[in-house]
Write a protein that holds these residues in place. Structure first.
Motif, short mmCIF file in Angstrom:
data_model
loop_
_atom_site.label_atom_id
_atom_site.label_comp_id
_atom_site.label_asym_id
_atom_site.label_seq_id
_atom_site.Cartn_x
_atom_site.Cartn_y
_atom_site.Cartn_z
N VAL A 105 0.86 -1.17 0.00
CA VAL A 105 0.00 0.00 0.00
C VAL A 105 0.90 1.22 0.00
CG1 VAL A 105 -1.75 1.28 1.27
CG2 VAL A 105 -1.78 -1.21 1.26
N THR A 106 0.70 2.05 -0.97
CA THR A 106 1.47 3.29 -1.03
C THR A 106 0.51 4.46 -0.97
OG1 THR A 106 1.43 3.29 -3.42
CG2 THR A 106 3.34 2.27 -2.37
N ARG A 107 0.91 5.44 -0.26
CA ARG A 107 0.10 6.65 -0.15
C ARG A 107 0.89 7.82 -0.68
NH1 ARG A 107 -2.71 6.76 5.74
NH2 ARG A 107 -3.81 4.80 5.55
N VAL A 108 0.23 8.63 -1.41
CA VAL A 108 0.84 9.86 -1.90
C VAL A 108 0.31 10.98 -1.02
CG1 VAL A 108 1.08 11.42 -3.84
CG2 VAL A 108 0.95 8.94 -4.22
N VAL A 109 1.21 11.59 -0.30
CA VAL A 109 0.82 12.68 0.58
C VAL A 109 0.92 13.97 -0.22
CG1 VAL A 109 1.33 13.90 2.71
CG2 VAL A 109 1.70 11.43 2.56
N PRO A 110 -0.20 14.64 -0.41
CA PRO A 110 -0.16 15.88 -1.19
C PRO A 110 0.57 16.96 -0.40
CG PRO A 110 -2.33 15.56 -0.29
CD PRO A 110 -1.54 14.33 0.04
N SER A 111 1.28 17.78 -1.12
CA SER A 111 1.97 18.89 -0.47
C SER A 111 0.93 19.93 -0.08
CB SER A 111 3.01 19.50 -1.40
OG SER A 111 2.37 20.03 -2.54
N PRO A 112 1.19 20.64 0.99
CA PRO A 112 0.20 21.64 1.40
C PRO A 112 0.06 22.72 0.33
CG PRO A 112 2.21 21.84 2.70
CD PRO A 112 2.35 20.61 1.86
N PRO A 113 -1.13 23.19 0.13
CA PRO A 113 -1.35 24.20 -0.90
C PRO A 113 -0.64 25.51 -0.52
CG PRO A 113 -3.33 23.93 0.39
CD PRO A 113 -2.36 22.87 0.83
N GLN A 114 -0.21 26.19 -1.52
CA GLN A 114 0.45 27.48 -1.30
C GLN A 114 -0.61 28.52 -0.97
OE1 GLN A 114 3.72 28.04 -1.28
NE2 GLN A 114 4.10 25.86 -1.67
N THR A 115 -0.41 29.19 0.12
CA THR A 115 -1.37 30.23 0.50
C THR A 115 -0.87 31.57 0.01
OG1 THR A 115 -0.28 30.50 2.63
CG2 THR A 115 -2.15 28.99 2.54
N ARG A 116 -1.81 32.35 -0.37
CA ARG A 116 -1.49 33.67 -0.88
C ARG A 116 -2.24 34.71 -0.04
NH1 ARG A 116 -3.34 35.60 -6.67
NH2 ARG A 116 -4.62 36.95 -5.41
#
Length: 166
Positions: A105-116
């Motif tokens: 089982v592999t999980r792709v952890v999304p990077s946190p969205p860039q806040t503006r």
């Protein structure tokens, strides 16, 4: 007047005896409802209608019986809970022979969205001025610094509203 007091006392005694008899018919003990006797009436014998104060007939369960009943109830409740929430045979996991030997089982952890930051700079200045003002209030500073900070906050707040509305 003395005769009136004696007659009223006799009338009260008759009423008390009637009440005692009616309670005795029902089976209620009236000892707690009797009035306190006065010094002058101490020579009267107590009435025979009052039940003697004996031990109460209260059924007491031994501690072992109460503990045993509690344990049985806990065991029955736990057993019923297990039976009610147990998975059925059709919903069970397939046998080990049918499952693949390895599963990765592999999980792709999304990077946190860039806040503006979209807040106008004047509003950030207003927040900073408000913090200064609250600091002065909490430290109980009540001098010229407070009035200056309040004026600066008011001007910054007005500038923030202008920039946010445009």
């Amino acid at each position: 007047m003395v005769d009136d007091a004696g007659e009223s006392r006799e009338q009260q005694q008759r009423q008390l005896e009637e009440i005692r008899r009616s309670f005795q018919e029902i089976g209620v003990r009236v000892g707690a409802f009797e009035p306190a006797q006065h010094n002058g009436s101490g020579n009267q014998p107590p009435s025979a209608s009052v039940l003697p104060a004996g031990p109460r007939l209260v059924m007491r369960w031994p501690l072992a019986v109460v503990a045993a009943v509690a344990v049985v109830c806990l065991l029955l409740g736990g057993g019923l809970g297990y039976l009610l929430h147990r998975p059925t045979a059709a919903a069970e996991v397939p046998a080990a022979a049918e499952m693949p030997a390895t599963s990765i089982v592999t999980r792709v952890v999304p990077s946190p969205p860039q806040t503006r930051v979209v807040v106008p700079p004047a509003c950030l200045e207003t927040a900073r001025r408000a913090d200064e003002l609250m600091d002065l209030f909490t430290r109980k500073v009540r001098d010229h610094r407070l009035s200056l900070a309040l004026k600066e906050y008011t001007l910054a707040s007005q500038a923030c509203r202008k920039e946010a509305s445009s």
